[in-house]
Design an enzyme around this catalytic site. Sequence first.
Site, PDB file in Angstrom:
ATOM      1  N   LEU A  16       2.222  -1.716  -7.984  1.00 44.58           N
ATOM      2  CA  LEU A  16       3.635  -1.827  -7.634  1.00 44.58           C
ATOM      3  C   LEU A  16       3.893  -2.616  -6.350  1.00 44.58           C
ATOM      4  CD1 LEU A  16       4.764   1.756  -8.671  1.00 44.58           C
ATOM      5  CD2 LEU A  16       4.879  -0.365  -9.992  1.00 44.58           C
ATOM      6  N   CYS A  17       2.861  -3.306  -5.845  1.00 49.04           N
ATOM      7  CA  CYS A  17       3.056  -4.168  -4.674  1.00 49.04           C
ATOM      8  C   CYS A  17       3.777  -5.446  -5.081  1.00 49.04           C
ATOM      9  CB  CYS A  17       1.710  -4.536  -4.055  1.00 49.04           C
ATOM     10  SG  CYS A  17       0.997  -3.251  -3.040  1.00 49.04           S
ATOM     11  N   HIS A  18       4.613  -5.925  -4.175  1.00 51.66           N
ATOM     12  CA  HIS A  18       5.301  -7.195  -4.411  1.00 51.66           C
ATOM     13  C   HIS A  18       4.357  -8.350  -4.097  1.00 51.66           C
ATOM     14  CE1 HIS A  18       8.651  -4.403  -3.713  1.00 51.66           C
ATOM     15  NE2 HIS A  18       9.343  -5.210  -4.484  1.00 51.66           N
ATOM     16  N   GLU A  78      -1.504  -5.444   2.192  1.00 50.03           N
ATOM     17  CA  GLU A  78      -2.306  -6.664   2.249  1.00 50.03           C
ATOM     18  C   GLU A  78      -3.368  -6.554   3.341  1.00 50.03           C
ATOM     19  OE1 GLU A  78       1.050  -7.345  -0.234  1.00 50.03           O
ATOM     20  OE2 GLU A  78       0.928  -6.426   1.742  1.00 50.03           O
ATOM     21  N   ASP A 129     -21.980  -5.664  -0.456  1.00 47.38           N
ATOM     22  CA  ASP A 129     -22.601  -6.430  -1.539  1.00 47.38           C
ATOM     23  C   ASP A 129     -23.703  -7.351  -1.027  1.00 47.38           C
ATOM     24  OD1 ASP A 129     -22.839  -7.451  -4.273  1.00 47.38           O
ATOM     25  OD2 ASP A 129     -21.952  -9.278  -3.441  1.00 47.38           O
TER      26      ASP A 129
END
Length: 159
Positions: A73-75, A112, A126
Amino acid sequence: MLTHVDQHGKASMVDVSDKPASSRQASAGASIRMSAEAFELLKNNEHKKGDVLQVARIAGIQAAKKCADLIPLCHPLMLSKVAIDFSLNEQAHRVDITALAKLTGQTGVEMEALTAASVAALTIFDMCKAVDPFMQINDIQVIEKQGGKSGHLINKENT
């Protein structure tokens, strides 16, 4: 009032079209602790996969730009700046990560910044896992945010 749920209880993206655009920025952090051997290789840029911190920096920047693709639901935002910084804590064999996200827009950039810090930590994991498969990623948190109706907020737990 729940902002991500409509009147019928269904998930809904918040409508920000009536909010004024303003300068906004957020910083977030994460840390990754590893073995002494993995830390020394990272510090001396000797990991077999390459320059761990530079790859993690690029991954964090890319992650911030893709946040809306990852968090439902992030813009999608037009970021004007994303920066990733690293601090090496030799005693703790830990890399502390700080991510900054900035824009002029109608919604905040905390997600973000958090995504950038998290993915930078995951990328370090990683690239170093062949030497230490049991590293620990910790302390993912918003450090500070500015702009919008809430103004300037600093995470007191982090100071």
